[in-house]
Design an enzyme around this catalytic site. Structure first.
Site, short mmCIF file in Angstrom:
data_model
loop_
_atom_site.label_atom_id
_atom_site.label_comp_id
_atom_site.label_asym_id
_atom_site.label_seq_id
_atom_site.Cartn_x
_atom_site.Cartn_y
_atom_site.Cartn_z
N ASP A 167 0.93 -0.94 0.05
CA ASP A 167 0.21 -0.18 -0.19
C ASP A 167 1.05 0.90 0.08
OD1 ASP A 167 -3.27 0.45 1.20
OD2 ASP A 167 -2.13 1.98 0.26
C1 GLC Z 1 -4.35 4.18 -0.01
C2 GLC Z 1 -5.56 3.27 0.20
C3 GLC Z 1 -5.02 2.62 -1.10
C4 GLC Z 1 -4.96 2.64 -2.11
C5 GLC Z 1 -4.17 3.35 -2.38
C6 GLC Z 1 -3.86 3.97 -3.67
O1 GLC Z 1 -3.27 5.22 0.73
O2 GLC Z 1 -4.54 2.63 1.32
O3 GLC Z 1 -6.70 1.51 -0.65
O4 GLC Z 1 -5.46 2.01 -3.03
O5 GLC Z 1 -3.47 4.08 -1.51
O6 GLC Z 1 -4.40 4.82 -4.13
#
Ligand code: GLC
Length: 754
Positions: free
Chosen positions: A288
């Site tokens: 993430d």
């Molecule tokens: C965010 C979220 C995740 C998302 C990613 C890209 O922090 O936690 O669910 O897909 O970053 O935006």
């Protein structure tokens, strides 16, 4: 010495994972041949993902940070990008990767297509309340068609985190508290996004997230640590992830939280042992946002180099926005800290997915401007969004049959700051929706010409434009519009109040300790109810709110979530009875935040409480243990009766089945749908077992007076769970089976497995 043994063990493990899976040999040969040509820096580059960092169709990048990234892109050290929007931008970046780098490996472009791309659907928690798996697959299909028409080939969805905590803002993104339903929703949405063939032009790679346990963030505080045991992990948290793998999901995203005090990104057991070995997952895991780097503040990594080492050893294949793989992996291999085979394994997984998308055959296949212009927000797509919105609405209460509204003659005051709000219904992950593009309740109700409707906002909920990155500025002191609203209520027959959360009050980073109606809305509601209590309360929210006062004092309550582009039309059609509400809650609504976490599949404890008067039992002195509205709850404008509940045997063998049936009758005056739910209780287990577990459901539509015999088959597979022996199995013994319209059902039949 110790490190090299550990590395060797991991290496042996990884090699063992490379089972000679019966994959398309051409694919594997192509990939292995490509890997054999790649330098270490290019391998590290494939494991590197950047957010869009400049308008590629515009002037050259400015600033060191951007120029560095641009040079890495040109040197083949970027494998993927996210949040690059539009065919032109994506084509321009793909052109650099394909035509200007040494090996021309195409990029994969990801984005959060969570509940729609241009056409916005109900937030996933709302859509799960439809229990309509075909619908959820269809809405994901539409979202994939739109996103792929705009150049994208990967979505960071479905989010399959089970959660029982309404304080956590991201409950809006999931499918509620139950692992059985959550698993079926995961399967439906993966199929919707990926279709039957990723090589098709209108399919995109799905991503099961957040692996794992993110929904159990302590105190509902986002990104917080978690504390659950291995039985909760396997029996509650893991099933939807396993369902996603079984459905063919090609990517996973690991989560920000720790589990077992280890950050998920550095958690070898869940990533290499469970996902890649036990479940034979051969796609790839993306971290993430920045979660590799975040292992430093977690206190799990000394520095960036150590974080990169821990993450790649644990099986995290792609680095979203830490820039640590691209900067550290080459050195880690050259210094002998990690084996190059670990990079080969990760790169193989990434190239496999790009190959399956057909990107090597035609890197520009998703960059078709004509498709983009025709597909996005089409009438047909919007009709799917309207259908999804109607089916996601849950009728929580309807005393005095206040609903449905009469279509002629009544004077209706529409009151509330969300009644004319065209932005909040778009929810927190609204991707490419146009600002203020949702239909409002006022607009939807005005289409019904028979009634005289007046609208008064009554109060501002918030100030200014809202967005993903900033707190919503809530109004806590300006009541200057109360008077006009009170006059409207005093001079109307019925009041429709539309209250709740602004669209960015739930979602990522939106934890709340007070889950009541925000701002001055409850005060306004109380003032209005003193004047005219013929109130239909429409609640828009991304989470279960504390509606205890409302339940006590307001005759009709409709849970309308954040329903997307067609919100107002859907709500109006339900309020006027053109659609008989059929939604059922997939997450319990607490009586107050002190009850949280509250959920239907709770354990009995050694001192179960049935009344607040029982002092030394497991209860509270001030509220009952039961939630205000339970999992599975949802009313209709008609009534359904259950009778003739029976089982054809009370003996179940490991190779036999039991048939359970009930007669369902529509005893009311409207055609309606009922979600008939099957629950099973395992009375005694090698670990304490839940009071009930959802094990089946059927959506049944009946006309007034119609009845139908509903049958379910039970076999021992439905009784399996992760036992004290650390394996999935059914245990012999006594069981109770229930069939009803919600999880409060009490009548059961008994049977034995032996
Ligand atoms: C965010 C979220 C995740 C998302 C990613 C890209 O922090 O936690 O669910 O897909 O970053 O935006």
């Amino acid at each position: 010495m110790k490190k090299s043994i550990y590395t060797l063990l991991v290496l042996l493990f990884v090699v063992s994972c490379q089972k000679t899976v019966d994959l398309d040999n051409d694919k594997e040969e192509f990939i292995n041949d490509l890997i054999s040509k790649m330098t270490l820096a290019e391998k590290a580059g494939q494991m590197n993902q950047y957010n869009g960092f400049w308008d590629a169709t515009g002037p050259m990048p400015e600033g060191d940070y951007q120029k560095k990234r641009y040079n890495e892109l040109k040197n083949g050290q970027v494998g993927s990008m996210l949040n690059v929007i539009g065919v032109d931008e994506i084509r321009a970046l793909q052109k650099i990767a394909v035509e200007e780098t040494r090996l021309g490996i195409p990029l994969i472009f990801g984005h959060d297509v969570i509940h729609g791309y241009k056409t916005i659907f109900p937030i996933p928690l709302a859509e799960s309340s439809s229990w309509d798996l075909d619908l959820m697959e269809k809405s994901a299909r539409v979202a994939a068609t739109e996103a792929s028409a705009d150049g994208l080939n990967w979505t960071f969805a479905p989010m399959v985190d089970i959660s029982r905590d309404a304080r956590w803002g991201r409950v809006m993104e999931g499918a509620g508290e139950d692992p059985y339903l959550g698993s079926l929703v995961a399967k439906a949405r993966v199929h919707g996004f990926q279709g039957d063939n990723l090589n098709d032009i209108n399919t995109i790679v799905a991503c099961a997230k957040h692996f794992a346990g993110y929904g159990f963030s302590e105190a509902g505080r986002d990104y917080n640590t978690t504390d659950f045991n291995q039985y909760t992990l396997h029996n509650t948290i893991m099933p939807p992830f396993k369902a996603a793998v079984d459905a063919g999901v090609r990517t996973f995203m690991n989560s920000f939280n720790t589990l077992d005090e280890i950050p998920a990104t550095g958690h070898k057991h869940i990533q290499r042992d469970i996902l890649k070995r036990d479940w034979s997952f051969d796609g790839f895991i993306v971290s993430d946002w920045g979660s590799i780097d975040q292992m430093i503040p977690h206190g799990f990594a000394r520095d960036g180099k150590h974080a990169a080492e821990l993450a790649v050893l644990a099986g995290s294949d792609m680095d979203m926005e830490s820039s640590l793989y691209v900067s550290q992996l080459v050195g880690l291999v050259e210094s002998g800290n990690i084996a190059e085979e670990l990079l080969n394994d990760a790169v193989r997984r990434i190239l496999r997915v790009k190959y399956e998308l057909g990107l090597f055959e035609d890197p520009y296949k998703y960059c078709n401007k004509e498709r983009s212009d025709s597909e996005l927000a089409s009438e047909e797509n919007m009709s799917v969004a309207l259908d999804a919105a109607k089916k996601s609405i849950v009728l929580l209460k309807n005393n005095n049959q206040l609903l449905p509204l009469q279509k002629e003659g009544e004077k209706i005051a529409i009151i509330g700051p969300l009644a004319n709000d065209k932005n909040s219904p778009l929810g927190n992950w609204r991707s490419q929706a146009v600002y203020n593009s949702a239909s409002s309740v006022v607009e939807g109700m005005k289409k019904y010409k028979g009634n005289r409707t007046v609208f008064e906002k009554g109060v501002d909920l918030y100030y200014g434009k809202t967005n993903f990155h900033n707190r919503v500025k809530i109004n806590y002191d300006d009541k200057s519009d109360f008077g006009k609203a009170k006059f409207a209520a005093a001079t109307s027959d019925i009041v429709v109040m539309v209250l709740g959360e602004e669209g960015n009050q739930s979602g990522e980073g939106r934890s709340r300790t007070n889950i009541g109606l925000p701002g001055l809305q409850l005060e306004l509601l109380k003032e209005i109810s003193k004047i005219n209590n013929n109130i239909v309360l429409v609640v828009m929210s991304g989470r279960p709110l504390d509606l205890s006062w409302e339940d006590e004092n307001i005759p009709a309550i409709v849970q309308a979530w954040h329903l997307g582009s067609k919100s107002g039309d859907a709500i109006a059609q339900v309020l006027y009875g053109d659609y008989n509400p059929s939604g059922k809650l997939t997450m319990s609504f607490p009586r107050n935040v002190g009850q949280v976490p509250v959920y239907y599949n709770f354990k009995n404890t050694g001192r179960p409480s049935t009344s607040i008067e029982q002092v030394t039992n497991s209860g509270y002195a001030d509220v009952e243990n039961s939630p205000l509205y339970s999992f599975g709850h949802g009313l209709s404008y008609t009534n359904f009766s259950y009778s003739n509940f029976s089982v054809d045997s009370d003996k179940l063998g490991f190779d036999s089945k039991i048939n359970v049936s009930v007669k369902l009758e529509n005893t009311g005056f409207y055609k309606g749908k009922e979600v008939v739910q099957l629950y099973i209780r395992d009375i005694v287990g090698s670990i304490a077992r839940p009071m009930k577990e959802l094990k089946g459901f059927k959506i049944v539509e009946l006309a007034p007076g119609e009845s139908e015999i509903i049958n379910f088959e039970i076999d021992s597979s439905l009784l399996e769970f992760y036992t004290y022996n650390n394996k999935w199995e059914a245990e012999v013994g006594k069981f109770h089976v229930f069939i009803g319209g919600d999880s409060n059902v009490t009548e059961f039949k008994e049977f034995y497995l032996d």
